[in-house]
Design a protein around this motif. Sequence first.
Motif, PDB file in Angstrom:
ATOM      1  N   GLU A 117       0.780  -1.224   0.032  1.00  0.00           N
ATOM      2  CA  GLU A 117       0.001  -0.009  -0.072  1.00  0.00           C
ATOM      3  C   GLU A 117       0.683   1.229   0.022  1.00  0.00           C
ATOM      4  O   GLU A 117       2.076   1.121   0.595  1.00  0.00           O
ATOM      5  N   GLU A 281      -6.385   1.817  -7.100  1.00  0.00           N
ATOM      6  CA  GLU A 281      -5.515   0.845  -7.428  1.00  0.00           C
ATOM      7  C   GLU A 281      -4.780   1.288  -8.644  1.00  0.00           C
ATOM      8  O   GLU A 281      -5.272   1.583  -9.689  1.00  0.00           O
ATOM      9  N   ARG A 293       1.333  -3.223  -8.587  1.00  0.00           N
ATOM     10  CA  ARG A 293       0.087  -3.299  -8.348  1.00  0.00           C
ATOM     11  C   ARG A 293      -0.091  -2.814  -7.013  1.00  0.00           C
ATOM     12  O   ARG A 293      -0.076  -3.549  -5.872  1.00  0.00           O
ATOM     13  N   ARG A 295      -2.520  -0.276  -3.954  1.00  0.00           N
ATOM     14  CA  ARG A 295      -3.493   0.510  -3.486  1.00  0.00           C
ATOM     15  C   ARG A 295      -3.147   1.950  -2.778  1.00  0.00           C
ATOM     16  O   ARG A 295      -2.181   1.799  -1.884  1.00  0.00           O
TER      17      ARG A 295
END
Length: 309
Positions: A117, A281, A293, A295
Amino acid sequence: MRFVTYASAAGDDRVGLVDGDRVHGLEPGVTLLGLLESDGLDAAGERAQADPVETVDLDGLTLRAPLEPRSIRDCMGFLQHLRNCSAASDLELDERHHQFPVFYFSNPAAVVGPYDEVPISPNCRRFDYELEIAAVIGKPGATIPLDRAEEHIAGYMLLCDWSGRDLQMNEMALRLGPAKGKDGANTLGPMLVTPDEIEPFRSKNAFALNMTGYVNGELVSEGSWDTVDWGFPDMITYTSRGTRLRPGDVIGSGTVPTGCLFEHFAMDPDGFRGWLQPGDEVRLVVERLGELRQRIVPGVPAEPLSSGY
């Protein structure tokens, strides 16, 4: 060869060689930076292939940043990116960008993994990603000649230079920086890919490999690595001028054209999709190098200065 750093079921982080959909793990305590500083990647890869400590599925592994870099120098390699960013103000590209690949030092302590994250920088209301490629130095050197520069590259990986645009613009108006606008996070990963893996795609100053970026599944960025104006040989020769590059130093390519939200804002403010928000995202992909990838999550509140800022 492709190397990752992953969370082992034994409870520690380990370096592994990617072989298809499996990872051949090396001994506990081995780091990618340590390998670059000592016996190098070739010997480590052979050891991992012939006698791994463990063999695990790549799918489902928790991947860390491949290494903790000694330093990060981020260059302006793609000049069309700068032209796009200047579209709103109708500014011409400074001629000095054609003389040398300008760069700034980023924060190696802010490196995060490829699926971690990413918190929004404190006080930032215009949070952005930047789709880039990183070259990792494997062979030390100083004032490196242009025709020998690629010998110093151990491999390549994706780099996302997360940016607080409002913070950055406020700082750079004072003719210094970027500082806190680029200080929150840098993503490296998902793996270190050695130069031989992409040599068949060599084209112009780089390699004919597609670079794409998505926000919540929407294609936002699309370009090619071989449109870069300043290739890594020039970047290495310039950044090593009068100083020493060490194993584990990271050189960033700069942002591929369309590779950040700020470009789209500059080119079409009325149709702009908006800045990154908590819950978004971001997925960044480069052929043969893999994908990030991540968030976006809320950041910590800023502690005010004596001025109230």
